[in-house]
Design an enzyme around this catalytic site. Structure first.
Site, mmCIF file in Angstrom:
data_model
loop_
_atom_site.group_PDB
_atom_site.id
_atom_site.type_symbol
_atom_site.label_atom_id
_atom_site.label_comp_id
_atom_site.label_asym_id
_atom_site.label_seq_id
_atom_site.Cartn_x
_atom_site.Cartn_y
_atom_site.Cartn_z
ATOM 1 N N ASP A 187 -4.067 -8.764 8.841
ATOM 2 C CA ASP A 187 -3.119 -7.659 8.983
ATOM 3 C C ASP A 187 -1.702 -8.198 9.057
ATOM 4 O O ASP A 187 -1.468 -9.347 9.434
ATOM 5 C CB ASP A 187 -3.430 -6.849 10.239
ATOM 6 C CG ASP A 187 -4.707 -6.042 10.101
ATOM 7 O OD1 ASP A 187 -5.103 -5.771 8.958
ATOM 8 O OD2 ASP A 187 -5.302 -5.699 11.139
ATOM 9 N N ASN A 191 -2.490 4.865 -1.776
ATOM 10 C CA ASN A 191 -2.572 4.332 -0.425
ATOM 11 C C ASN A 191 -4.017 4.402 0.042
ATOM 12 O O ASN A 191 -4.530 5.467 0.377
ATOM 13 C CB ASN A 191 -1.663 5.130 0.511
ATOM 14 C CG ASN A 191 -1.767 4.655 1.950
ATOM 15 O OD1 ASN A 191 -2.199 3.540 2.213
ATOM 16 N ND2 ASN A 191 -1.378 5.521 2.877
ATOM 17 N N GLU A 217 -12.647 0.454 6.994
ATOM 18 C CA GLU A 217 -12.923 -0.466 5.894
ATOM 19 C C GLU A 217 -13.497 -1.781 6.402
ATOM 20 O O GLU A 217 -14.326 -2.422 5.731
ATOM 21 C CB GLU A 217 -11.662 -0.692 5.059
ATOM 22 C CG GLU A 217 -10.712 -1.759 5.552
ATOM 23 C CD GLU A 217 -9.936 -1.351 6.791
ATOM 24 O OE1 GLU A 217 -9.198 -2.203 7.330
ATOM 25 O OE2 GLU A 217 -10.053 -0.192 7.230
ATOM 26 N N ASP A 218 -13.097 -2.213 7.595
ATOM 27 C CA ASP A 218 -13.630 -3.442 8.153
ATOM 28 C C ASP A 218 -15.091 -3.280 8.559
ATOM 29 O O ASP A 218 -15.904 -4.193 8.377
ATOM 30 C CB ASP A 218 -12.785 -3.892 9.346
ATOM 31 C CG ASP A 218 -12.460 -2.734 10.288
ATOM 32 O OD1 ASP A 218 -12.948 -1.610 10.039
ATOM 33 O OD2 ASP A 218 -11.721 -2.960 11.261
ATOM 34 N N ASP A 240 0.426 -7.488 11.184
ATOM 35 C CA ASP A 240 0.869 -7.674 12.563
ATOM 36 C C ASP A 240 -0.040 -8.613 13.347
ATOM 37 O O ASP A 240 0.058 -8.696 14.576
ATOM 38 C CB ASP A 240 0.967 -6.329 13.283
ATOM 39 C CG ASP A 240 -0.363 -5.587 13.294
ATOM 40 O OD1 ASP A 240 -1.309 -6.054 12.638
ATOM 41 O OD2 ASP A 240 -0.440 -4.531 13.945
ATOM 42 N N ARG A 298 -7.567 -3.454 0.305
ATOM 43 C CA ARG A 298 -7.630 -4.757 0.953
ATOM 44 C C ARG A 298 -8.686 -5.654 0.306
ATOM 45 O O ARG A 298 -8.540 -6.877 0.262
ATOM 46 C CB ARG A 298 -7.957 -4.573 2.439
ATOM 47 C CG ARG A 298 -8.079 -5.863 3.217
ATOM 48 C CD ARG A 298 -8.738 -5.608 4.568
ATOM 49 N NE ARG A 298 -7.955 -4.744 5.427
ATOM 50 C CZ ARG A 298 -7.019 -5.183 6.245
ATOM 51 N NH1 ARG A 298 -6.743 -6.468 6.309
ATOM 52 N NH2 ARG A 298 -6.362 -4.333 7.002
ATOM 53 N N ASN A 347 0.805 -1.220 0.000
ATOM 54 C CA ASN A 347 0.000 0.000 0.000
ATOM 55 C C ASN A 347 0.838 1.269 0.000
ATOM 56 O O ASN A 347 0.288 2.363 0.073
ATOM 57 C CB ASN A 347 -0.931 -0.003 1.217
ATOM 58 C CG ASN A 347 -2.321 0.451 0.863
ATOM 59 O OD1 ASN A 347 -2.732 0.378 -0.289
ATOM 60 N ND2 ASN A 347 -3.064 0.904 1.843
ATOM 61 N N ARG A 360 -14.347 5.993 14.016
ATOM 62 C CA ARG A 360 -15.197 4.827 13.811
ATOM 63 C C ARG A 360 -16.635 5.102 14.257
ATOM 64 O O ARG A 360 -17.583 4.561 13.681
ATOM 65 C CB ARG A 360 -14.605 3.616 14.539
ATOM 66 C CG ARG A 360 -13.279 3.189 13.923
ATOM 67 C CD ARG A 360 -12.595 2.101 14.697
ATOM 68 N NE ARG A 360 -13.026 0.768 14.345
ATOM 69 C CZ ARG A 360 -12.604 0.078 13.288
ATOM 70 N NH1 ARG A 360 -11.761 0.643 12.443
ATOM 71 N NH2 ARG A 360 -13.021 -1.140 13.061
#
Length: 921
Positions: A746, A725, A834-835, A748, A730, A699, A878
């Site tokens: 992700d 970016n 985005e989730d 991480d 995703r 990204n 959010r």
């Protein structure tokens, strides 16, 4: 001085009287005696010593022995000899042990040699058996092909007719009024494998083009340029389309002139078969100028039809083109809740010209029941609705006279009152919107009715259509009774009772379905044109063109670094996760039913409630997009061989199980300039079963380091470069993703292999839902009257974050190409949410909550750099996202669940050989 003898000897033996010989004799005697003495000592002394010693050793007292030979034990009493003795004994023992081991190894070698010989014989036998099996399989395949050849006729593609060929053999109907597809449409131009090519005439090349409404003309041309079916090669076209309206009144050509211009089109071919004449209406007063024109065998798509003009199953009733050159503003559309609004129903309209009133004919209800129905029910409708308004049982608003000049309308049609904005404000306050069809039953549909229907669906007022003879837009493929009430006019006295009896749940379902129909088929020029083409394509049974995939631009990278084994990843207890695929990656089979659609499939896909196949004009007619074979077909009861008997844990662990015999998944990992974290995450995927490939979405505008060595994890790693970016990257449907299952993770996230495998197994049993690990929920903030995002531990959840979740690739298409652009724009603005957007989308389509697996709540790797979620503004953004998404969808689609999945034998005490099912503690 006298001389001594010695001195005399030294002086030559002369002296003392001169006796030299005496001296010489005495010297000899001395030498002889000395020699004899030495001989005696050297010879006899050893003999005497030996004898003496031997004699002493023969003494009776053995303890007094001094020089005799002694035993070994006695000698070892000497200190410096004892060490040597111990070394000798140790060496002797080791030699004995080595000899025993040598003999044992020789015995084992002999046994292994025997086993090797036996294995060689077994391998030879297995090779022979394998060769026999190959021969049997080859023979079986050959026999199968022979049987298929015998039972299936050889088919060839239809012969295409070129435009310059004469179609004189094409059968003529008795009249154009009797035109249907079987006698007025040339199927030979539209083979199943043709892809449905459509040729669109350029209206500027013909005289009637100058009379077209500029806005409609411009919107139509923009839509045509972006349509996947439009071709510039008229020789291969299946359908020819000409835009003939809406026309401007002052410059509208005469009917005879327009008919002549249509018949002179270069591909009209005497009767216009396989042609479609589109007359789009932007205003409610559009006139039906095609009524007096001979259209031959050409199909007609417009908003106004008379009964003598409309040909069911051939012509198309289209919706009005209100938003010609603009997208609808979702923020101006009222929410779908609360269900009940101020007015139970409303109606505003005025009839300029009417038929003879039923009240003037003084007919009784008994006479009507006998079959003598009045010519016009509109007077009775007026009386009944006014009575309901005067009763004040419910708030209703009915006006049968316009305050201002009513819009132009056809005879017996109820004209619209006021401006569009004023009408919309009233409908926003109305639970139901009455639509009274024209009194003349010969007018099956009018532009005014379709305009009322469009406005009601746009703002969420449930349409109540009075008149069952009406032909609503696309009525042969849309089940309108799921979004509107169609009531015969004789039941006008029962309308109030019927509307009061509908439950809130049914009202919300109808409103949501109406919103879906408006967004999908009515809202924009692209939707209208695509829907018209889809109706024709569905009628002639040609499969839809697949939706495009996102081409992946790979970033070159060096691979070859052997991936290590993370001890945290390998710690799976005694659990065998299944075989690591040693064969090449296996892609999910493409959907093969596109050429075998049944009537049931078409009916279900067009008429179901909002679902995965109903977001935009492509999906209702294109039931399944590329690479989603199992989305519809995974619910069968088929249990493949090797899929596990379902009982023993050993059989369960040895195969993937489920109802799909063979399947893999693709990991999609989004990253941004965290090379070390990324490399560690990729290494943790080493040895993961059923992994097809890893797609790393790079990204960052900055390319990876040239000296970066990527790990070799046994499957391909595709590093994809993005244009910008964006977190929306995703969910792009990359063409490199060849499996239906996608594990979005992700860079991480820290997941064990057994957790991933269990999530994959659960997803295969619920393929239409998001299945993942970190759960979240939404809550209503009473003081602020808004929605909140919450990540605390709770007893229920409504979202599963896509930082570690499985979902179907189908949703990647919908997220990227179908979901309202306003949502993706907000994701880019906040670089967040985005989730949440994906959870909104899936819950909106399926009306089901996501599925959480395992009991863990967080999955961040220890020691990794902080992510965006650690920012203080993260949760505030959010909160805003959730409220914005609710406004776009019109309601809150997220659903709560207290459900969490564990394996069947979770924490069940079983014998050791039966405890192989997945466990999480």
């Amino acid at each position: 001085e006298p001389m001594t003898g010695y001195t005399m000897l030294r002086n030559g033996g002369v002296g003392n009287g001169g006796q030299p010989w005496v001296l010489r004799w005495s010297s000899r005697i001395r030498l002889t005696w000395l020699s004899f003495t030495l001989f005696i000592i050297l010879v006899f002394f050893p003999l005497i010593a030996h004898y003496y010693l031997t004699t002493i050793d023969d003494a009776d007292d053995a303890g007094k022995r001094i020089f005799g030979p002694r035993t070994g034990n006695e000698l070892c009493e000497v200190k410096h000899v004892q060490d040597l003795c111990r070394i000798r004994e140790s060496v002797s023992e080791e030699l004995l042990q080595l000899e025993a081991k040598r003999q044992e190894l020789n015995s084992e070698i002999a046994k292994l040699n025997l086993k090797i010989e036996a294995c060689k014989k077994s391998i030879e036998n297995a090779k022979q058996d394998l060769l026999q099996l190959k021969n049997v399989i080859s023979q079986t395949e050959h026999s199968y092909k022979e049987l298929m050849a015998q039972n299936q006729p050889k088919l060839s593609l239809p012969i295409r007719l070129l435009p310059d060929k004469d179609d004189a053999t094409f059968p003529l109907p008795k009249s154009n009024r009797n035109c249907r597809l079987h006698n007025c449409f040339d199927y030979s131009r539209c083979p199943l494998t043709s892809g449905f090519p459509v040729y669109v005439y350029n209206s500027d090349d013909y005289p009637f083009g100058s009379s077209l409404d500029p806005l409609i003309k411009q919107a139509f041309e923009a839509t045509v340029r972006n349509n996947v079916y439009v071709t510039e090669n008229a020789n291969i076209a299946c359908v020819y389309i000409v835009l003939a309206g809406e026309m401007q009144e002052p410059v509208m050509p005469k009917p005879t002139e327009l008919e002549q211009q249509l018949h002179s089109l270069p591909y009209w071919r005497t009767d216009g078969h396989n042609h479609l004449i589109i007359n789009l209406s932007r205003k409610s007063e559009t006139q039906n100028f095609l009524y007096n024109i001979s259209t031959g065998r050409a199909m007609v798509a417009q908003s106004t039809f008379y009964d003598a003009q409309y040909r069911p199953g051939f012509d198309i009733v289209v919706s009005p083109l209100v938003h010609a050159m603009s997208e609808p503003n979702f923020l101006e559309i009222p929410p779908q809740v609360p269900v009940k609004r101020k007015y139970l129903f409303s109606f505003q309209g005025e009839k300029i010209e009417s038929l003879r009133s039923s009240l003037q004919e003084v007919r009784s209800f008994e006479e009507e029941i006998e079959g003598n129905a009045p010519a016009d029910y509109d007077d009775r409708i007026i009386t009944t609705l006014k009575a309901v308004q005067d009763s004040k049982l419910d708030f209703v608003l009915v006006e049968f006279t316009c305050k201002n000049q009513p819009k132009a309308s056809l005879p017996t049609e109820w004209a619209l009152c006021g401006e569009r904005d004023d009408r919309l404000e009233l409908l926003k306050l109305s639970t139901f919107a009455l639509i009274i069809t024209p009194g003349d039953t010969r007018l099956v549909i009018s532009a005014g009715c379709t305009m009322r229907l469009f406005e009601a669906l746009e703002v969420g007022a449930i349409p109540v259509v009075l008149g069952e003879q009406v032909q609503l837009p696309y009525n042969d493929v849309i089940r309108w009774n799921e979004a509107a009430l169609i009531i015969p006019k004789p039941r006008i006295t029962e309308v109030h009772f019927l509307l009061r009896s509908i439950s809130d749940n049914d009202l919300l379902a109808m409103r949501r379905q109406g919103r879906f129909l408006w967004e999908t088929y009515f809202s924009t020029s692209d939707n209208v044109f695509s829907t018209v083409l889809a109706v024709i394509r569905t009628r002639i049974q040609i499969p839809a063109a697949p939706i495009r995939e996102e081409p992946a631009v790979e970033i070159p990278h060096r691979s070859g670094k052997a991936a290590g084994t993370d001890p945290n990843m390998a710690d799976n207890g005694d659990l065998d996760l299944g075989p690591v695929e040693t064969e090449p990656p296996y892609a999910s089979p493409k959907y093969l039913r596109n050429f075998t659609l049944t009537a049931m499939d078409i009916y279900r896909n067009w008429n179901s409630a909002p679902g995965p196949f109903h977001l935009f004009p492509y999906t209702p007619f294109d039931p399944v997009l590329p690479s989603e074979a199992k989305f519809l077909g995974s619910g069968t009861g088929f249990r493949p061989i090797g899929g596990g008997a379902g009982g023993s844990g050993k059989e369960f662990q040895a195969a993937l199980g489920g109802n799909v015999p063979r399947e893999q998944f693709t990991v999609v990992m989004l990253t941004y300039e965290r090379e070390e974290v990324l490399m560690n995450s990729l290494e943790r995927l080493n040895g993961l079963p059923y992994l097809n490939k890893v797609v790393v979405v790079w990204n960052s505008p900055k390319l990876p380091s040239e000296d970066l060595l990527w790990p070799d994890i046994g499957v391909p790693i595709m590093v994809v470069r993005t244009e910008k970016n964006s977190l929306n990257n995703r969910f792009l449907p990359w063409d490199e993703i060849e499996t239906e299952a996608i594990l979005s993770i992700d860079d991480d996230a820290h997941l064990r292999h057994d957790e991933i495998m269990f999530g994959f197994r659960v997803w295969r049993e619920a393929r239409d839902r998001i299945v993942g690990f970190p759960g979240r929920y939404h809550a209503w903030d009473i003081p602020h009257q808004s929605w909140l995002y919450n990540s605390n531990y709770s007893c229920e959840l409504s979202m599963v974050l896509t930082g570690a979740a499985f979902f179907h690739k189908y949703y990647a298409y919908l997220y990227s190409y179908v979901m309202p652009q306003a949502i993706r724009d907000m994701v880019d603005e906040y670089i967040n949410c985005e989730d949440i957007a994906m959870n909104f989308l899936v819950s909106h389509l399926t009306r089901k909550p996501p599925i959480k697996v395992t009991s863990r709540w967080t999955f961040r790797c220890p020691g990794c750099p902080q992510a965006l979620s650690h920012d203080d503004s993260h949760f505030h953004e959010r909160h805003k996202c959730i409220n914005f998404f609710v406004r776009v969808y019109g309601y809150m689609p997220l659903l709560y669940t207290q459900f969490r999945v564990d394996s069947v034998l979770f924490k069940t005490r079983l014998p050791h050989d039966k405890t192989k099912c997945f466990k999480f503690i």
